[in-house]
Every structure is written in C-alpha cells, then in structure tokens.
Write a protein that holds these residues in place. Sequence first.
Motif, PDB file in Angstrom:
ATOM      1  N   ILE A   1       0.521  -1.432   0.161  1.00 43.31           N
ATOM      2  CA  ILE A   1       0.100   0.191  -0.303  1.00 43.31           C
ATOM      3  C   ILE A   1       1.002   1.083   0.122  1.00 43.31           C
ATOM      4  CG2 ILE A   1      -1.617   1.341   1.227  1.00 43.31           C
ATOM      5  CD1 ILE A   1      -3.121  -2.171   2.789  1.00 43.31           C
ATOM      6  N   THR A   2       0.894   2.148  -0.739  1.00 47.67           N
ATOM      7  CA  THR A   2       1.334   2.924  -0.954  1.00 47.67           C
ATOM      8  C   THR A   2       0.879   4.898  -0.718  1.00 47.67           C
ATOM      9  OG1 THR A   2       0.311   3.862  -3.227  1.00 47.67           O
ATOM     10  CG2 THR A   2       3.191   2.577  -2.779  1.00 47.67           C
ATOM     11  N   GLU A   3      -0.782   4.422  -0.561  1.00 43.79           N
ATOM     12  CA  GLU A   3      -1.254   5.737   0.152  1.00 43.79           C
ATOM     13  C   GLU A   3      -3.020   4.782   0.302  1.00 43.79           C
ATOM     14  OE1 GLU A   3      -3.522   9.422  -2.245  1.00 43.79           O
ATOM     15  OE2 GLU A   3      -2.011   8.981  -2.709  1.00 43.79           O
ATOM     16  N   SER A   4      -3.413   5.669   1.593  1.00 47.49           N
ATOM     17  CA  SER A   4      -4.444   5.240   2.237  1.00 47.49           C
ATOM     18  C   SER A   4      -5.219   6.268   2.911  1.00 47.49           C
ATOM     19  CB  SER A   4      -4.360   3.432   2.971  1.00 47.49           C
ATOM     20  OG  SER A   4      -5.722   3.151   3.888  1.00 47.49           O
ATOM     21  N   GLN A   5      -6.518   6.319   2.450  1.00 47.99           N
ATOM     22  CA  GLN A   5      -7.301   7.351   3.419  1.00 47.99           C
ATOM     23  C   GLN A   5      -8.775   6.967   3.549  1.00 47.99           C
ATOM     24  OE1 GLN A   5      -6.654  10.515  -0.753  1.00 47.99           O
ATOM     25  NE2 GLN A   5      -6.351  11.454   1.309  1.00 47.99           N
ATOM     26  N   GLN A   6      -9.203   6.893   4.687  1.00 45.84           N
ATOM     27  CA  GLN A   6     -10.734   6.825   4.366  1.00 45.84           C
ATOM     28  C   GLN A   6     -11.263   7.646   5.663  1.00 45.84           C
ATOM     29  OE1 GLN A   6      -7.595   4.766   7.205  1.00 45.84           O
ATOM     30  NE2 GLN A   6      -6.847   4.193   5.253  1.00 45.84           N
ATOM     31  N   PHE A   7     -12.373   7.463   4.922  1.00 47.83           N
ATOM     32  CA  PHE A   7     -13.364   8.451   5.907  1.00 47.83           C
ATOM     33  C   PHE A   7     -14.793   8.214   6.410  1.00 47.83           C
ATOM     34  CE2 PHE A   7     -16.941  11.994   5.962  1.00 47.83           C
ATOM     35  CZ  PHE A   7     -16.698  13.089   6.740  1.00 47.83           C
ATOM     36  N   GLY A   8     -15.251   7.909   7.520  1.00 45.96           N
ATOM     37  CA  GLY A   8     -16.733   7.571   8.215  1.00 45.96           C
ATOM     38  C   GLY A   8     -17.544   8.573   8.311  1.00 45.96           C
ATOM     39  N   ASP A   9     -18.586   8.868   7.740  1.00 42.28           N
ATOM     40  CA  ASP A   9     -19.749   9.722   8.231  1.00 42.28           C
ATOM     41  C   ASP A   9     -21.133   9.694   8.962  1.00 42.28           C
ATOM     42  OD1 ASP A   9     -21.969  11.971   7.257  1.00 42.28           O
ATOM     43  OD2 ASP A   9     -21.374  11.763   5.138  1.00 42.28           O
ATOM     44  N   PRO A  10     -20.585  10.420  10.092  1.00 44.42           N
ATOM     45  CA  PRO A  10     -21.587  10.055  10.761  1.00 44.42           C
ATOM     46  C   PRO A  10     -22.987  10.444  10.150  1.00 44.42           C
ATOM     47  CG  PRO A  10     -20.246  12.297  11.032  1.00 44.42           C
ATOM     48  CD  PRO A  10     -20.061  11.464  10.565  1.00 44.42           C
ATOM     49  N   ASP A  11     -23.061  11.327   9.712  1.00 42.58           N
ATOM     50  CA  ASP A  11     -24.409  11.813   9.329  1.00 42.58           C
ATOM     51  C   ASP A  11     -25.505  10.573   8.197  1.00 42.58           C
ATOM     52  OD1 ASP A  11     -24.184  14.243  10.325  1.00 42.58           O
ATOM     53  OD2 ASP A  11     -23.336  15.419   8.557  1.00 42.58           O
ATOM     54  N   SER A  12     -24.465   9.843   7.041  1.00 48.35           N
ATOM     55  CA  SER A  12     -25.542   8.901   6.665  1.00 48.35           C
ATOM     56  C   SER A  12     -25.214   7.365   6.700  1.00 48.35           C
ATOM     57  CB  SER A  12     -24.557   9.500   5.066  1.00 48.35           C
ATOM     58  OG  SER A  12     -22.812   8.781   5.059  1.00 48.35           O
ATOM     59  N   GLY A  13     -23.491   7.693   8.003  1.00 44.30           N
ATOM     60  CA  GLY A  13     -23.730   6.217   8.631  1.00 44.30           C
ATOM     61  C   GLY A  13     -22.623   5.345   7.084  1.00 44.30           C
ATOM     62  N   LEU A  14     -21.850   5.905   6.252  1.00 44.35           N
ATOM     63  CA  LEU A  14     -21.271   5.098   5.381  1.00 44.35           C
ATOM     64  C   LEU A  14     -19.860   5.757   5.555  1.00 44.35           C
ATOM     65  CD1 LEU A  14     -23.203   6.313   2.450  1.00 44.35           C
ATOM     66  CD2 LEU A  14     -23.033   4.163   3.385  1.00 44.35           C
ATOM     67  N   PHE A  15     -18.665   4.279   4.569  1.00 44.94           N
ATOM     68  CA  PHE A  15     -17.151   4.688   5.074  1.00 44.94           C
ATOM     69  C   PHE A  15     -16.534   4.472   3.908  1.00 44.94           C
ATOM     70  CE2 PHE A  15     -13.368   2.276   4.815  1.00 44.94           C
ATOM     71  CZ  PHE A  15     -12.638   2.561   5.901  1.00 44.94           C
ATOM     72  N   PHE A  16     -15.840   5.274   3.916  1.00 44.29           N
ATOM     73  CA  PHE A  16     -15.707   5.623   2.551  1.00 44.29           C
ATOM     74  C   PHE A  16     -13.734   5.507   1.768  1.00 44.29           C
ATOM     75  CE2 PHE A  16     -19.251   8.126   2.343  1.00 44.29           C
ATOM     76  CZ  PHE A  16     -19.487   8.348   1.656  1.00 44.29           C
ATOM     77  N   MET A  17     -13.735   4.541   1.434  1.00 42.02           N
ATOM     78  CA  MET A  17     -12.182   4.624   1.661  1.00 42.02           C
ATOM     79  C   MET A  17     -11.033   4.665   0.147  1.00 42.02           C
ATOM     80  SD  MET A  17      -9.852   0.723   2.526  1.00 42.02           S
ATOM     81  CE  MET A  17      -8.572   0.469   3.232  1.00 42.02           C
ATOM     82  N   ARG A  18     -10.072   4.959   0.012  1.00 44.05           N
ATOM     83  CA  ARG A  18      -9.231   5.371  -0.983  1.00 44.05           C
ATOM     84  C   ARG A  18      -7.819   4.441  -0.889  1.00 44.05           C
ATOM     85  NH1 ARG A  18      -5.665   7.763  -4.269  1.00 44.05           N
ATOM     86  NH2 ARG A  18      -5.796   8.042  -6.395  1.00 44.05           N
ATOM     87  N   VAL A  19      -7.358   3.020  -2.072  1.00 40.06           N
ATOM     88  CA  VAL A  19      -6.223   3.133  -1.763  1.00 40.06           C
ATOM     89  C   VAL A  19      -5.241   2.723  -2.606  1.00 40.06           C
ATOM     90  CG1 VAL A  19      -4.909   0.852  -1.062  1.00 40.06           C
ATOM     91  CG2 VAL A  19      -7.358   1.363   0.176  1.00 40.06           C
ATOM     92  N   GLN A  20      -4.165   2.855  -2.726  1.00 36.14           N
ATOM     93  CA  GLN A  20      -3.774   2.821  -3.764  1.00 36.14           C
ATOM     94  C   GLN A  20      -3.181   1.855  -3.813  1.00 36.14           C
ATOM     95  OE1 GLN A  20      -3.068   6.956  -6.067  1.00 36.14           O
ATOM     96  NE2 GLN A  20      -0.946   5.857  -5.875  1.00 36.14           N
ATOM     97  N   VAL A  21      -1.799   0.823  -4.604  1.00 34.75           N
ATOM     98  CA  VAL A  21      -1.329  -0.813  -4.033  1.00 34.75           C
ATOM     99  C   VAL A  21      -0.984  -0.724  -4.567  1.00 34.75           C
ATOM    100  CG1 VAL A  21      -3.188  -2.086  -3.913  1.00 34.75           C
ATOM    101  CG2 VAL A  21      -1.526  -2.772  -2.497  1.00 34.75           C
TER     102      VAL A  21
END
Length: 287
Positions: free
Chosen positions: A38-58
Amino acid sequence: MSHTSDFPTHWVLTLSCPDRPGIVHAVAGLLAEHGGNITESQQFGDPDSGLFFMRVQVTSTATRTDLVTAIEALAPRFDLRWHLDVAGRPVRTLVMVSTAAHCLNDLAFRQRSEGLPIDLVAAVSNHTVLEPMADFYGVPFHHVPVTKDTKAQAEARLLALVEELDVELVVLARYMQILSDDLCRRLEGKVINIHHSFLPSFKGARPYAQAHARGVKLIGATAHYVTGDLDEGPIIEQDVERVDHSRAVEDLVALGQDVERRALARAVRWHAEHRVLLDGRRTIVFR
C-alpha cells in the motif's frame, strides 16, 4: 489458482459501504494476500449517512482477474460498492463547449504539458468558434447544433459519441445548454460542470452582473456533478478571488474565468484520479 505478472502494477481501489468495524483490516489483508504494498490510503466515516469511504493505492504483481475475484468475494460481507483501476490511467474524456475558450484551452494544455490524467477524445460544441483550438491540440471536433426543436436529436448524437468513443467522463466546459433530465440520469456521476459563480449564490443568467450589483467581496466558481436539478449537483470543488468596489463587471468576468479554469481542472484531476466518491447529495474528496 493465483497468477502474477512479471512487473508490479500500481492500482487504485475505491469503495464505500455501511460503516462497521473491520473494513480496513479486511481490505488491507486482502491486498497483502495478493502481494500488495500500500502506497497511499485514506478513509472517512460519515456520521450523518452512516457510510464508510476508502481510497487505497497499492502496487502488486497480482493480475486484475485475481484482484477482482478476491474483492468480489469480500464485497457481500460488507456490502461494498467498489471500483478498481490502474493508477494514473488517462480517463477517456469528452469536453462540451460553446464559445468561451478558457476552460477547453486550460484542460487541453494541462493534459499535454502537466500530466492531467485524461485523454481528450472529442470536443462537442453547438458552435464552430472553438474548432481551430481543438484542431491545434489534436482533439477531434464535432459540431452538434442545438435548437429547441433539435435538442432531442442533439442529445442522441452526444450519447452515440459517448458509446462510440468509450467515453468515461463528460466535461461541460462552459457549455451553455441545459441537459435533459433523461440525459443526466443516463450519465449520472460521469458529467462535471463548471458554474461561473460560487453556488448556491447567483444562479442563472449573468451571474457576474448579479454579483456586481450586490457589491460582493468574493467571486468564485463551482465545479460539480450534473444532475436533473439545475446547478444543484454534488459539489466537487470551489474557488474564490477577492474583489472590491473598484472592479467593473468586465473585471469580474476576467477574474472569474481564471477562477473557473482552476476549479474545473482540480475537479477533473480528482475525478480522473478516483479521489471523488459520492455521498448522497455531496462528495467525499480524498486529496
């Protein structure tokens, strides 16, 4: 049976799903099992929508088939919506214009000289004014006139071009026509517009004149995804320029065009790099 290539490929994986423990661990483990670094990884959990988002470069020597098979096996466990692509692959892009040249010129220049990861496969216009510019950059130009009576035929021609050219992204680079609701639905999440004001302020005609009349201190531009609701699609990027009472309408227009091209270029780059994920009526942008 697992297969590998002789040289590693740099992949970008994006995903969203209902937020719950274990998502990052599962995704990272899957990539590690396939020789991924993994060379880059970003995550975000949205408390309003209850969704989790992730972007990974590998980087990995695993084949696309093996990675896709593994992700498909994992997806039901977390209800994943995901996308896998080669990092940096130029996205096949169609630009729509009318008579204003600054955004087309900027995108074409950035593609040629600054590594903007798009492949401009066509420029479509309801006028012929910008055909020489398209020719200069080697972008095939298509004149598709639009009137009230020919709007349906014009949009059918656009969809035919999207299909024929395998277009992945449509950019409205100051294209002064409103797309139909049906077309917006068919191209949902694949059309970016640059609006020449700082939405949601000053919608409609002559926004800089409206801004001047109100004595604004900031002018701006908004790049957003196009939906059936005029100028209300999910916002990707906004930019502003400070002004004062000494500026005439013409000054605001000139400054505004510079802001427009900057905001649009960033939005197009982030989309092409798979950094923009939709979260209902808004976006998650992993810069």
